[in-house]
Design a protein around this motif. Structure first.
Motif, PDB file in Angstrom:
ATOM      1  N   SER A 117       0.830  -1.212   0.000  1.00  0.00           N
ATOM      2  CA  SER A 117       0.000   0.000   0.000  1.00  0.00           C
ATOM      3  C   SER A 117       0.863   1.259   0.000  1.00  0.00           C
ATOM      4  O   SER A 117       0.587   2.218  -0.731  1.00  0.00           O
ATOM      5  CB  SER A 117      -0.921  -0.008   1.222  1.00  0.00           C
ATOM      6  OG  SER A 117      -1.657   1.193   1.301  1.00  0.00           O
ATOM      7  N   THR A 121       1.029   3.988  -3.077  1.00  0.00           N
ATOM      8  CA  THR A 121       0.771   5.409  -2.810  1.00  0.00           C
ATOM      9  C   THR A 121       1.912   6.273  -3.339  1.00  0.00           C
ATOM     10  O   THR A 121       1.693   7.333  -3.936  1.00  0.00           O
ATOM     11  CB  THR A 121       0.592   5.638  -1.299  1.00  0.00           C
ATOM     12  OG1 THR A 121      -0.536   4.885  -0.839  1.00  0.00           O
ATOM     13  CG2 THR A 121       0.377   7.113  -0.979  1.00  0.00           C
ATOM     14  N   LEU A 124       1.778   6.370  -7.215  1.00  0.00           N
ATOM     15  CA  LEU A 124       0.719   7.252  -7.727  1.00  0.00           C
ATOM     16  C   LEU A 124       1.140   8.717  -7.656  1.00  0.00           C
ATOM     17  O   LEU A 124       0.880   9.494  -8.576  1.00  0.00           O
ATOM     18  CB  LEU A 124      -0.559   7.025  -6.916  1.00  0.00           C
ATOM     19  CG  LEU A 124      -1.264   5.680  -7.158  1.00  0.00           C
ATOM     20  CD1 LEU A 124      -2.336   5.443  -6.114  1.00  0.00           C
ATOM     21  CD2 LEU A 124      -1.861   5.631  -8.563  1.00  0.00           C
ATOM     22  N   THR A 188      -3.651   3.211 -14.750  1.00  0.00           N
ATOM     23  CA  THR A 188      -3.906   2.205 -13.712  1.00  0.00           C
ATOM     24  C   THR A 188      -2.599   1.492 -13.400  1.00  0.00           C
ATOM     25  O   THR A 188      -1.941   0.968 -14.307  1.00  0.00           O
ATOM     26  CB  THR A 188      -4.958   1.178 -14.153  1.00  0.00           C
ATOM     27  OG1 THR A 188      -6.193   1.832 -14.394  1.00  0.00           O
ATOM     28  CG2 THR A 188      -5.149   0.115 -13.061  1.00  0.00           C
ATOM     29  N   ASP A 190      -1.062  -1.586 -11.460  1.00  0.00           N
ATOM     30  CA  ASP A 190      -1.311  -2.888 -10.842  1.00  0.00           C
ATOM     31  C   ASP A 190       0.041  -3.419 -10.383  1.00  0.00           C
ATOM     32  O   ASP A 190       0.988  -3.484 -11.173  1.00  0.00           O
ATOM     33  CB  ASP A 190      -1.956  -3.825 -11.871  1.00  0.00           C
ATOM     34  CG  ASP A 190      -2.409  -5.142 -11.248  1.00  0.00           C
ATOM     35  OD1 ASP A 190      -2.214  -5.338 -10.033  1.00  0.00           O
ATOM     36  OD2 ASP A 190      -2.956  -5.981 -11.996  1.00  0.00           O
ATOM     37  N   THR A 202      -2.399  -5.412  -5.574  1.00  0.00           N
ATOM     38  CA  THR A 202      -3.343  -4.302  -5.492  1.00  0.00           C
ATOM     39  C   THR A 202      -3.254  -3.466  -6.756  1.00  0.00           C
ATOM     40  O   THR A 202      -2.285  -3.559  -7.515  1.00  0.00           O
ATOM     41  CB  THR A 202      -3.058  -3.427  -4.247  1.00  0.00           C
ATOM     42  OG1 THR A 202      -4.103  -2.465  -4.100  1.00  0.00           O
ATOM     43  CG2 THR A 202      -1.723  -2.691  -4.374  1.00  0.00           C
ATOM     44  N   TRP A 204      -4.736   0.559  -8.576  1.00  0.00           N
ATOM     45  CA  TRP A 204      -5.475   1.828  -8.406  1.00  0.00           C
ATOM     46  C   TRP A 204      -5.331   2.641  -9.690  1.00  0.00           C
ATOM     47  O   TRP A 204      -4.321   2.533 -10.370  1.00  0.00           O
ATOM     48  CB  TRP A 204      -4.926   2.621  -7.223  1.00  0.00           C
ATOM     49  CG  TRP A 204      -5.878   3.677  -6.734  1.00  0.00           C
ATOM     50  CD1 TRP A 204      -5.879   5.002  -7.042  1.00  0.00           C
ATOM     51  CD2 TRP A 204      -6.975   3.476  -5.851  1.00  0.00           C
ATOM     52  NE1 TRP A 204      -6.908   5.643  -6.401  1.00  0.00           N
ATOM     53  CE2 TRP A 204      -7.617   4.727  -5.658  1.00  0.00           C
ATOM     54  CE3 TRP A 204      -7.499   2.365  -5.192  1.00  0.00           C
ATOM     55  CZ2 TRP A 204      -8.721   4.896  -4.860  1.00  0.00           C
ATOM     56  CZ3 TRP A 204      -8.614   2.518  -4.390  1.00  0.00           C
ATOM     57  CH2 TRP A 204      -9.207   3.769  -4.229  1.00  0.00           C
ATOM     58  N   SER A 205      -6.349   3.422  -9.987  1.00  0.00           N
ATOM     59  CA  SER A 205      -6.329   4.262 -11.183  1.00  0.00           C
ATOM     60  C   SER A 205      -6.203   5.721 -10.797  1.00  0.00           C
ATOM     61  O   SER A 205      -6.693   6.150  -9.748  1.00  0.00           O
ATOM     62  CB  SER A 205      -7.599   4.054 -12.012  1.00  0.00           C
ATOM     63  OG  SER A 205      -7.678   2.720 -12.489  1.00  0.00           O
ATOM     64  N   LYS A 206      -5.529   6.491 -11.672  1.00  0.00           N
ATOM     65  CA  LYS A 206      -5.295   7.899 -11.410  1.00  0.00           C
ATOM     66  C   LYS A 206      -5.461   8.703 -12.700  1.00  0.00           C
ATOM     67  O   LYS A 206      -4.929   8.322 -13.745  1.00  0.00           O
ATOM     68  CB  LYS A 206      -3.887   8.114 -10.845  1.00  0.00           C
ATOM     69  CG  LYS A 206      -3.504   9.578 -10.677  1.00  0.00           C
ATOM     70  CD  LYS A 206      -2.082   9.770 -10.205  1.00  0.00           C
ATOM     71  CE  LYS A 206      -1.742  11.248 -10.079  1.00  0.00           C
ATOM     72  NZ  LYS A 206      -0.358  11.450  -9.568  1.00  0.00           N
TER      73      LYS A 206
END
Length: 211
Positions: A117, A121, A124, A188, A190, A202, A204-206
């Motif tokens: 995580s 972070t 991103l 994204t 991954d 995990t 996440w998209s930005k």
């Protein structure tokens, strides 16, 4: 101080016998990642075991009196109420050990998840106009290894990257390329890693905003 010093050389230590809610709150404040394991046994089984132990055996009456005193004077139910996991110790030693092994697996996955995580972070925040997908991949690989862990995705045959990076119309499993991010792109990330033999993954998209 001894706990902090020990944590410099290992990522996990075990403390036995938390006795009060005040103790729990004190430790949780200093160590936010504190995990509490409650080992529970039905009263009649526990009293029978206490009466048969070789050191300081207790009668049933003595055991009940001790329980009452600890609840009233030490607030021992506090740590139990805050427990993250509960293991039942009502069978054989072998059965108890299997439950502890399962608990250790969960803790290992939680440790890996927290590390992943934090890395995601960071990635991103790193992803801005002018940054290439290969830049993101290089940074991801570096941070995973600095954490003392291994990238998960290279365990797939013929895949050498720590990430899958998808931009705009690419839906999933995009391979890192020299493509440079531009304002308005949808990225994204991954990413996965292996910690103590367990895979965590995990994504996440930005939306890539302007500088």
């Amino acid at each position: 101080p001894r706990i902090k010093e020990t944590l410099k050389s290992t990522d996990t230590i075990m403390l036995d016998g938390m006795r009060s809610n005040e103790e729990y709150e004190y430790l949780k404040k200093i160590f936010p990642n504190l995990v509490v394991l409650s080992i529970a046994t039905r009263a009649d089984i526990r009293y029978a075991r206490l009466s048969k132990r070789s050191i300081r055996p207790l009668t049933v009456e003595e055991s009940k009196a001790r329980d009452t005193a600890e609840i009233e004077n030490l607030n021992v139910t506090g740590p139990i109420e805050h427990a993250d996991f509960t293991v039942r110790n009502e069978g054989t030693i072998g059965e108890f050990q299997k439950q502890l092994e399962y608990f250790e697996k969960i803790i290992a996955m939680q440790e890996g998840g927290r590390a992943l995580s934090a890395i995601l972070t960071e990635l991103l925040a790193f992803s801005k106009p002018g940054i290439s997908l290969l830049d993101i991949e290089t940074h991801a690989m570096k941070r995973i290894r600095e954490a003392g862990m291994k990238p998960s995705f290279p365990s797939v045959d013929n895949y050498q990257w720590a990430t899958c990076l998808c931009v705009n119309e690419v839906i999933v499993h995009g391979i890192p390329t020299p493509y440079t991010l531009k304002t308005g792109d949808l990225l994204t990330i991954d990413i996965g890693l292996i910690h103590k033999g367990y895979h965590v993954d995990t994504a996440w998209s930005k939306y890539i905003a302007g500088k």
